[in-house]
Design a protein around this motif. Structure first.
Motif, mmCIF file in Angstrom:
data_model
loop_
_atom_site.group_PDB
_atom_site.id
_atom_site.type_symbol
_atom_site.label_atom_id
_atom_site.label_comp_id
_atom_site.label_asym_id
_atom_site.label_seq_id
_atom_site.Cartn_x
_atom_site.Cartn_y
_atom_site.Cartn_z
ATOM 1 N N GLY A 166 28.176 44.919 80.508
ATOM 2 C CA GLY A 166 28.946 44.335 79.411
ATOM 3 C C GLY A 166 29.912 43.237 79.788
ATOM 4 O O GLY A 166 30.624 42.721 78.923
ATOM 5 N N TYR A 167 29.969 42.881 81.051
ATOM 6 C CA TYR A 167 30.863 41.806 81.464
ATOM 7 C C TYR A 167 30.053 40.548 81.734
ATOM 8 O O TYR A 167 29.301 40.484 82.703
ATOM 9 N N CYS A 168 30.201 39.540 80.871
ATOM 10 C CA CYS A 168 29.464 38.287 81.074
ATOM 11 C C CYS A 168 30.067 37.540 82.258
ATOM 12 O O CYS A 168 31.254 37.679 82.554
ATOM 13 N N THR A 169 29.263 36.720 82.912
ATOM 14 C CA THR A 169 29.704 36.099 84.174
ATOM 15 C C THR A 169 29.558 34.580 84.225
ATOM 16 O O THR A 169 30.060 33.950 85.145
ATOM 17 N N THR A 170 28.857 33.982 83.251
ATOM 18 C CA THR A 170 28.693 32.519 83.221
ATOM 19 C C THR A 170 29.032 32.004 81.831
ATOM 20 O O THR A 170 29.088 32.774 80.860
ATOM 21 N N TYR A 171 29.223 30.692 81.733
ATOM 22 C CA TYR A 171 29.528 30.088 80.434
ATOM 23 C C TYR A 171 28.415 30.361 79.431
ATOM 24 O O TYR A 171 28.676 30.766 78.284
ATOM 25 N N VAL A 172 27.176 30.173 79.862
ATOM 26 C CA VAL A 172 26.039 30.367 78.955
ATOM 27 C C VAL A 172 25.952 31.824 78.505
ATOM 28 O O VAL A 172 25.761 32.125 77.320
ATOM 29 N N GLU A 173 26.107 32.735 79.466
ATOM 30 C CA GLU A 173 26.020 34.161 79.159
ATOM 31 C C GLU A 173 27.129 34.585 78.185
ATOM 32 O O GLU A 173 26.873 35.288 77.200
ATOM 33 N N CYS A 174 28.352 34.140 78.448
ATOM 34 C CA CYS A 174 29.469 34.500 77.572
ATOM 35 C C CYS A 174 29.325 33.858 76.191
ATOM 36 O O CYS A 174 29.677 34.469 75.174
ATOM 37 N N SER A 175 28.823 32.632 76.145
ATOM 38 C CA SER A 175 28.619 31.959 74.862
ATOM 39 C C SER A 175 27.559 32.671 74.027
ATOM 40 O O SER A 175 27.632 32.695 72.794
ATOM 41 N N THR A 176 26.576 33.255 74.714
ATOM 42 C CA THR A 176 25.521 33.989 74.008
ATOM 43 C C THR A 176 26.034 35.329 73.497
ATOM 44 O O THR A 176 25.780 35.712 72.353
ATOM 45 N N GLN A 177 26.792 36.040 74.343
ATOM 46 C CA GLN A 177 27.275 37.375 73.973
ATOM 47 C C GLN A 177 28.490 37.327 73.047
ATOM 48 O O GLN A 177 28.644 38.192 72.184
ATOM 49 N N TYR A 178 29.355 36.335 73.240
ATOM 50 C CA TYR A 178 30.600 36.251 72.462
ATOM 51 C C TYR A 178 30.791 34.825 71.934
ATOM 52 O O TYR A 178 31.739 34.128 72.307
#
Length: 359
Positions: A166-178
């Motif tokens: 549940g912890y995003c680690t990149t800009y793309v990943e965080c933008s997708t999840q949140y």
């Protein structure tokens, strides 16, 4: 016999002090262990040309805040003449308070992560507090890097503990999840850059920047709802305090609170210097200071009044924060409410009512 790392020793000494007084917020006028954080992006861990900081180590996470403050300081001229007016000081100091008060430690007791007697510099992914703070530190840093504030073409891949989902680690990943939270941080950094061309008077420019900052910060706090299951590891009193602390963000954000270093210290110092246990009921918690007991009582009062009013106190407050002038008044009222024991809570309600009618 193994020697303690200086960072661990400093943290343990700070914690020892906090056992007998209010929460330790500063060390030599700066956030806890600030002198041991990195001051240049190039000092962060890298792999294959990509920055790989570990936000589950205290010094790494505090370094993210230090770099964010340095990168955005050039846009903060309207905040005031001092060198510590950046609103992100509030997040750095908050992280230090969480550390010295034991709130970044593993609440399950299954590891020694974050304990004075264990790995003092470890931030536990099982901690609700560290989880919520992750959404402020990681998302803001990744967005800032994406917008070139850490240097042209800088890429970031945050480390994450094995087995922690549940912890995003990149800009793309965080933008997708949140997406909502990341969009708001993107908007904040874009607004900062645009502010240099603004012809607004400094007080209006300051209000505008703080407004965009708090929209982004509230986006992070809303995204952190995914941390809620971690509250099961705490006492009912700590959970009530944690939820009140989250709710207080609604008030400070609506007032565009200027979370400079100096002002943030005032608001953080009276917060409880340890994790609350079952049976801790303010204002009668024997090993907490009168100031800590007072702040917990105020949180409890605001929670009770909001419940009594059917959840409308927050909405009344937001309605009153309708202009630069009323937001300035609102910031002063919050300071009086939290820091001045003689300030009547009834005055708070009557002032809100009066301010609402002037909007």
């Amino acid at each position: 016999m193994s020697m303690l790392h200086p960072a661990s020793l400093g943290f343990i000494l700070a914690c020892a002090v906090s056992l007998s007084s209010s929460a330790v917020i500063l060390e030599n006028g700066m956030p806890i262990l600030w002198s041991q954080t990195v001051s240049q992006v190039t000092e962060l861990p890298t792999q294959d040309g990509i920055l790989t900081p570990d936000p589950w180590r205290y010094l790494n996470r505090m370094s993210l805040y230090r770099l964010l403050i340095a990168a955005t300081d050039p846009y903060m001229g309207s905040m005031g003449p001092g060198p510590t007016e950046n609103p992100m000081w509030g997040l750095a100091l908050q992280l230090g308070w969480m550390q010295t008060s034991g709130r970044l430690a593993d609440p399950t007791g299954l590891t020694t992560c974050g304990l004075q007697t264990g790995d003092a510099m470890c931030i536990s992914p099982q901690s609700w507090w560290s989880c919520v703070n992750h959404f402020s530190s990681a998302l803001s840093f990744l967005s800032a890097a994406q917008h070139g504030l850490m240097g042209a073409g800088v890429q970031v891949q945050l480390q994450t503990p094995a087995g922690s989902e549940g912890y995003c680690t990149t800009y793309v990943e965080c933008s997708t999840q949140y997406p909502d939270a990341m969009t708001k941080w993107d908007a904040y950094f874009q607004a900062l850059k645009a502010s240099t061309e603004s012809a607004l008077p400094d007080n209006e420019k300051k209000d505008s920047i703080l407004g965009a900052y708090w929209v982004a910060q509230m986006g992070s706090l809303q995204a952190s709802a995914s941390c809620n299951a971690k509250q099961s590891h705490y006492s009912s009193e700590e959970v009530l305090f944690a939820n009140s602390w989250m709710n207080s963000a609604e008030y400070v954000s609506a007032a565009h609170f200027h979370s400079s270093l100096e002002k943030s210290v005032k608001f953080l110092t009276p917060l409880p210097s340890r994790v609350l246990r079952e049976g801790d009921v303010a204002p009668n918690i024997a090993d907490l200071t009168p100031e800590e007991n007072h702040s917990l009582s105020i949180f409890s009062w605001m929670r009770s009044i909001n419940t009594f009013l059917g959840g409308t106190l927050v909405n009344m407050w937001k309605g009153a924060m309708c202009s630069v002038t009323t937001r300035e008044q609102g910031r002063q009222m919050l300071e009086q409410l939290l820091l001045n024991p003689s300030f009547a809570t009834t005055s708070f309600l009557s002032l809100i009512t009066g301010m609402t009618t002037s909007c």
